[in-house]
Write a protein that holds these residues in place. Sequence first.
Motif, PDB file in Angstrom:
ATOM      1  N   UNK A  19       0.786  -1.219   0.000  1.00 26.83           N
ATOM      2  CA  UNK A  19       0.000   0.000   0.000  1.00 26.83           C
ATOM      3  C   UNK A  19       0.822   1.275   0.000  1.00 26.83           C
ATOM      4  N   UNK A  20       2.155   1.168   0.068  1.00 27.91           N
ATOM      5  CA  UNK A  20       3.003   2.346   0.171  1.00 27.91           C
ATOM      6  C   UNK A  20       3.499   2.873  -1.174  1.00 27.91           C
ATOM      7  N   UNK A  21       3.183   2.220  -2.256  1.00 27.48           N
ATOM      8  CA  UNK A  21       3.532   2.725  -3.575  1.00 27.48           C
ATOM      9  C   UNK A  21       5.004   2.696  -3.917  1.00 27.48           C
ATOM     10  N   UNK A  22       5.768   1.821  -3.320  1.00 31.94           N
ATOM     11  CA  UNK A  22       7.188   1.714  -3.601  1.00 31.94           C
ATOM     12  C   UNK A  22       7.482   0.435  -4.377  1.00 31.94           C
ATOM     13  N   UNK A  23       8.599   0.444  -5.094  1.00 27.61           N
ATOM     14  CA  UNK A  23       9.032  -0.782  -5.765  1.00 27.61           C
ATOM     15  C   UNK A  23       9.403  -1.819  -4.714  1.00 27.61           C
ATOM     16  N   UNK A  24       9.360  -3.084  -5.122  1.00 24.34           N
ATOM     17  CA  UNK A  24       9.594  -4.167  -4.177  1.00 24.34           C
ATOM     18  C   UNK A  24      10.501  -5.217  -4.799  1.00 24.34           C
ATOM     19  N   UNK A  25      11.520  -5.637  -4.038  1.00 24.60           N
ATOM     20  CA  UNK A  25      12.401  -6.712  -4.459  1.00 24.60           C
ATOM     21  C   UNK A  25      12.287  -7.839  -3.446  1.00 24.60           C
ATOM     22  N   UNK A  26      11.947  -9.029  -3.929  1.00 22.12           N
ATOM     23  CA  UNK A  26      11.826 -10.199  -3.071  1.00 22.12           C
ATOM     24  C   UNK A  26      13.033 -11.100  -3.320  1.00 22.12           C
ATOM     25  N   UNK A  27      13.835 -11.297  -2.284  1.00 20.38           N
ATOM     26  CA  UNK A  27      15.041 -12.125  -2.396  1.00 20.38           C
ATOM     27  C   UNK A  27      14.676 -13.576  -2.079  1.00 20.38           C
ATOM     28  N   UNK A  28      14.798 -14.437  -3.073  1.00 18.45           N
ATOM     29  CA  UNK A  28      14.431 -15.853  -2.961  1.00 18.45           C
ATOM     30  C   UNK A  28      15.645 -16.740  -2.691  1.00 18.45           C
ATOM     31  N   UNK A  29      16.725 -16.166  -2.204  1.00 17.83           N
ATOM     32  CA  UNK A  29      17.960 -16.924  -1.996  1.00 17.83           C
ATOM     33  C   UNK A  29      17.758 -18.169  -1.139  1.00 17.83           C
ATOM     34  N   UNK A  30      16.929 -18.087  -0.111  1.00 11.51           N
ATOM     35  CA  UNK A  30      16.732 -19.216   0.793  1.00 11.51           C
ATOM     36  C   UNK A  30      15.449 -19.992   0.511  1.00 11.51           C
ATOM     37  N   UNK A  31      14.825 -19.716  -0.623  1.00 11.72           N
ATOM     38  CA  UNK A  31      13.593 -20.425  -0.994  1.00 11.72           C
ATOM     39  C   UNK A  31      13.962 -21.570  -1.934  1.00 11.72           C
ATOM     40  N   UNK A  32      13.670 -22.807  -1.513  1.00 12.19           N
ATOM     41  CA  UNK A  32      13.992 -23.948  -2.376  1.00 12.19           C
ATOM     42  C   UNK A  32      12.751 -24.651  -2.906  1.00 12.19           C
ATOM     43  N   UNK A  33      11.565 -24.183  -2.492  1.00 15.10           N
ATOM     44  CA  UNK A  33      10.303 -24.751  -2.971  1.00 15.10           C
ATOM     45  C   UNK A  33       9.217 -23.704  -2.781  1.00 15.10           C
ATOM     46  N   UNK A  34       8.253 -23.683  -3.688  1.00 17.99           N
ATOM     47  CA  UNK A  34       7.113 -22.792  -3.528  1.00 17.99           C
ATOM     48  C   UNK A  34       5.837 -23.579  -3.825  1.00 17.99           C
ATOM     49  N   UNK A  35       4.908 -23.531  -2.900  1.00 16.46           N
ATOM     50  CA  UNK A  35       3.644 -24.270  -3.026  1.00 16.46           C
ATOM     51  C   UNK A  35       2.619 -23.426  -3.776  1.00 16.46           C
ATOM     52  N   UNK A  36       1.455 -24.001  -4.014  1.00 16.96           N
ATOM     53  CA  UNK A  36       0.384 -23.252  -4.679  1.00 16.96           C
ATOM     54  C   UNK A  36      -0.060 -22.069  -3.820  1.00 16.96           C
ATOM     55  N   UNK A  37      -0.005 -22.212  -2.505  1.00  8.75           N
ATOM     56  CA  UNK A  37      -0.356 -21.092  -1.616  1.00  8.75           C
ATOM     57  C   UNK A  37       0.658 -19.955  -1.778  1.00  8.75           C
ATOM     58  N   UNK A  38       1.921 -20.301  -1.894  1.00  8.59           N
ATOM     59  CA  UNK A  38       2.956 -19.293  -2.120  1.00  8.59           C
ATOM     60  C   UNK A  38       2.796 -18.616  -3.470  1.00  8.59           C
ATOM     61  N   UNK A  39       2.414 -19.385  -4.477  1.00  4.77           N
ATOM     62  CA  UNK A  39       2.152 -18.816  -5.803  1.00  4.77           C
ATOM     63  C   UNK A  39       0.990 -17.830  -5.745  1.00  4.77           C
ATOM     64  N   UNK A  40      -0.022 -18.163  -4.960  1.00  2.00           N
ATOM     65  CA  UNK A  40      -1.178 -17.263  -4.815  1.00  2.00           C
ATOM     66  C   UNK A  40      -0.744 -15.943  -4.197  1.00  2.00           C
ATOM     67  N   UNK A  41       0.126 -15.995  -3.190  1.00  5.81           N
ATOM     68  CA  UNK A  41       0.629 -14.775  -2.567  1.00  5.81           C
ATOM     69  C   UNK A  41       1.396 -13.941  -3.588  1.00  5.81           C
ATOM     70  N   UNK A  42       2.235 -14.590  -4.394  1.00  5.47           N
ATOM     71  CA  UNK A  42       2.978 -13.861  -5.430  1.00  5.47           C
ATOM     72  C   UNK A  42       2.043 -13.221  -6.445  1.00  5.47           C
ATOM     73  N   UNK A  43       1.021 -13.951  -6.854  1.00  6.65           N
ATOM     74  CA  UNK A  43       0.067 -13.420  -7.831  1.00  6.65           C
ATOM     75  C   UNK A  43      -0.677 -12.213  -7.268  1.00  6.65           C
ATOM     76  N   UNK A  44      -1.135 -12.318  -6.034  1.00 11.08           N
ATOM     77  CA  UNK A  44      -1.839 -11.210  -5.388  1.00 11.08           C
ATOM     78  C   UNK A  44      -0.926  -9.992  -5.268  1.00 11.08           C
ATOM     79  N   UNK A  45       0.307 -10.227  -4.842  1.00  7.35           N
ATOM     80  CA  UNK A  45       1.268  -9.132  -4.702  1.00  7.35           C
ATOM     81  C   UNK A  45       1.563  -8.486  -6.049  1.00  7.35           C
ATOM     82  N   UNK A  46       1.731  -9.296  -7.088  1.00 10.41           N
ATOM     83  CA  UNK A  46       2.022  -8.767  -8.419  1.00 10.41           C
ATOM     84  C   UNK A  46       0.866  -7.906  -8.921  1.00 10.41           C
TER      85      UNK A  46
END
Length: 80
Positions: A19-46
Amino acid sequence: MQSLKKITLLDKNYNVYAGHGEDSTLDFEKVNYISSAGLRVLLTAQKKMNTQGLMELINVSEDVMDILEMTGFADILVIK
């Protein structure tokens, strides 16, 4: 259960942050798997960021990139 808690927390925090109108960088360095729930969060955020700034993913592992490519998310997300 731990993963669901992390996803719920990420979802809630990103709703506040986006809600703050700033660019966002998500660092996935420690992410080795993403579930459908995680994909939903990414889609909503995008979708939120499309109206107010850039959202990009960095340090995405090969395994996570494979999931993003198979689901078509690689086509809608900015991945560096």
